[in-house]
Design an enzyme around this catalytic site. Structure first.
Site, PDB file in Angstrom:
ATOM      1  N   SER A 288       6.899   3.706   6.466  1.00  0.00           N
ATOM      2  CA  SER A 288       6.465   2.627   5.569  1.00  0.00           C
ATOM      3  C   SER A 288       4.966   2.546   5.327  1.00  0.00           C
ATOM      4  O   SER A 288       4.527   1.721   4.510  1.00  0.00           O
ATOM      5  CB  SER A 288       6.957   1.274   6.106  1.00  0.00           C
ATOM      6  OG  SER A 288       8.339   1.127   5.861  1.00  0.00           O
TER       7      SER A 288
ATOM      8  N   LYS B  40       3.760   2.556   1.820  1.00  0.00           N
ATOM      9  CA  LYS B  40       3.592   1.361   1.001  1.00  0.00           C
ATOM     10  C   LYS B  40       2.128   1.042   0.726  1.00  0.00           C
ATOM     11  O   LYS B  40       1.826   0.229  -0.161  1.00  0.00           O
ATOM     12  CB  LYS B  40       4.287   0.175   1.670  1.00  0.00           C
ATOM     13  CG  LYS B  40       5.800   0.316   1.767  1.00  0.00           C
ATOM     14  CD  LYS B  40       6.427  -0.910   2.434  1.00  0.00           C
ATOM     15  CE  LYS B  40       7.956  -0.852   2.424  1.00  0.00           C
ATOM     16  NZ  LYS B  40       8.526   0.054   3.439  1.00  0.00           N
TER      17      LYS B  40
ATOM     18  N   SER C 205       7.348  -5.570   5.099  1.00  0.00           N
ATOM     19  CA  SER C 205       7.575  -4.154   4.787  1.00  0.00           C
ATOM     20  C   SER C 205       8.895  -3.947   4.034  1.00  0.00           C
ATOM     21  O   SER C 205       9.675  -3.046   4.344  1.00  0.00           O
ATOM     22  CB  SER C 205       7.558  -3.310   6.071  1.00  0.00           C
ATOM     23  OG  SER C 205       7.465  -1.939   5.781  1.00  0.00           O
TER      24      SER C 205
ATOM     25  N   LYS D  86      -0.891  -1.711   7.819  1.00  0.00           N
ATOM     26  CA  LYS D  86       0.515  -1.402   7.566  1.00  0.00           C
ATOM     27  C   LYS D  86       1.105  -0.575   8.690  1.00  0.00           C
ATOM     28  O   LYS D  86       0.472   0.355   9.190  1.00  0.00           O
ATOM     29  CB  LYS D  86       0.653  -0.635   6.245  1.00  0.00           C
ATOM     30  CG  LYS D  86       2.086  -0.530   5.751  1.00  0.00           C
ATOM     31  CD  LYS D  86       2.601  -1.859   5.253  1.00  0.00           C
ATOM     32  CE  LYS D  86       4.116  -1.898   5.166  1.00  0.00           C
ATOM     33  NZ  LYS D  86       4.769  -1.971   6.501  1.00  0.00           N
TER      34      LYS D  86
END
Length: 415
Positions: free
Chosen positions: A89, A92, A149, A259
């Site tokens: 993720s 992202k 997320s 993140k």
């Protein structure tokens, strides 16, 4: 008749004399006996030169890692940083870059309504369980992506901006190329494991830097620990909790984001941003065996970076003198430094030893365009060059024409 010819000859000589004063003896960027003003500085390092990767004396357990200073982009520490790995993720980060770019361009707005498609609602992995046909505003979608997320929110936003996830992914790859992310290829916008969906620790640092430097608003979202959103569907209205996947927000006092990610192939990843005493660091960890080691590695890098690094910034408070212009509509051109100079140190250097040498030509030749490089300021520590900043024209100076020469003659000889 003779006196009239004499008059014409004298005017011709005046024109030639005036015009010749505009003629250059060299090209625009050729230095002719450059002047050098030297002044002592305090701290600094070349913004583009990576520091010694062993300078921190720290080790990490994860197979891939980078510590980058965000303002200069200097790499302070790296471990197998260019190897392509599954990113999960932290993909992202690029999705968020494109979202904020669209906001900046005005093509979308925070209050715009996004309708969730069947495809977006079908995403597995981390999600906020958006239903097909459900609507949310753009800001809520950003929160879902940054805090929880949410894969479904990512795909919904990709479709909203580009019409399809595939088109959005093409934009992601184009942006990656423009940032110099040479070991990156995206296949989707959310980070689910897929063949060929790869990036490297260094590339993650590059896109993290792009996001936090150009769109610092992201910190307002990715530092939220808990929030809620409201699902409004045919089944009614229902609140849903958003919990931050980045535990550093609570565990590390200087954390500002950014993140996390984890899948079976990627294992545990994080791009951790932090700020202390004005210094911004990015610690990227890829392929850690578990969440505990992911965050421990990031904290170790950040602590070492904050304890051993210092940064010098020269804001160029002294204004530069205008330079003479030949063959121009004006006799001088204003010049300025293109940007501040910054230098990152990891070994306790004595910044008072830094010298700043300004090198510019005696004159320039029109035409001159705003932004043209005129000279440079070179920074040295002893005999070693540690960086430079371009000196550029801050205005346009067109090339003089015949009418300008005539005007000059009358101003010079007849006024």
């Amino acid at each position: 008749m003779h006196s009239f010819l004499s008059y014409l000859l004298s005017v011709h000589l005046l024109i030639f004399s005036a015009a010749s004063s505009f003629l250059p003896s060299n090209l625009l960027y050729t230095q002719e006996s450059p002047t050098a003003e030297t002044e002592a500085q305090t701290p600094s390092q070349d913004a583009n030169a990576p520091a010694d990767e062993n300078a921190l004396g720290v080790s990490v357990t994860a197979p891939g890692a980078v510590l980058m200073e965000a303002t200069t982009g200097a790499v302070i520490f790296e471990k197998d940083s260019k190897t392509a790995r599954h990113p999960a993720s932290i993909t992202k980060i690029m999705t968020l870059i494109l979202i904020f770019e669209a906001l900046e361009k005005g093509s979308i707005h925070l209050t715009d309504t996004v309708t969730v498609s069947e495809h977006a609602a079908s995403m597995g992995g981390s999600q906020v369980f958006l239903e097909a046909g459900e609507t949310q505003d753009v800001e809520t979608m950003i929160k879902c992506i940054s805090i929880a997320s949410a894969n479904d929110a990512c795909v919904a936003m990709a479709e909203f901006i580009c019409g399809s996830e595939e088109a959005f992914v093409e934009e992601m790859n184009a942006k990656a190329k423009s940032l110099g992310m040479n070991n990156t290829h995206f296949v989707n916008c959310c980070g689910l494991d897929a063949d060929g969906h790869m990036t490297s620790a260094y590339d993650v640092a590059l896109m993290s830097r792009e996001l936090i430097i150009h769109y610092p608003k992201i910190h307002d979202y990715c530092t939220i620990w808990m929030d809620t959103m409201t699902h409004v569907t045919a089944k009614g209205s229902k609140e849903f909790g958003l919990n931050n996947t980045n535990k550093l927000i609570r565990q590390y006092e200087y954390a500002t984001g950014l993140k996390t990610g984890s899948t079976s192939l990627a294992k545990f990843c994080v791009s951790a941003t932090a700020e202390k005493n004005g210094m911004k660091l990015i610690a990227v960890i890829m392929g850690a065996d578990d969440p505990k080691h992911r965050f421990a590695d990031a904290i170790a890098l950040l602590n070492s970076g904050f304890s051993k690094c210092k940064i010098y910034t020269d804001e160029h408070n002294k204004k530069l003198s205008a330079l003479p212009v030949k063959k121009g509509t004006l006799n001088t051109v204003q010049v300025e430094f293109k940007n501040p100079f910054q230098y990152l140190s990891t070994n306790g250097e004595d910044f008072s030893a830094i010298q700043k040498e300004i090198s510019v030509p005696e004159h320039v030749t029109a035409p001159v365009k705003k932004g043209d490089k005129i000279g440079e300021a070179v920074y040295r520590m002893g005999s070693e060059k540690i960086g430079s900043v371009d000196i550029i024209a801050s205005e346009d100076i067109p090339k003089a024409g015949f009418s300008d020469y005539i005007k000059e003659i009358f101003l010079r000889y007849f006024s």
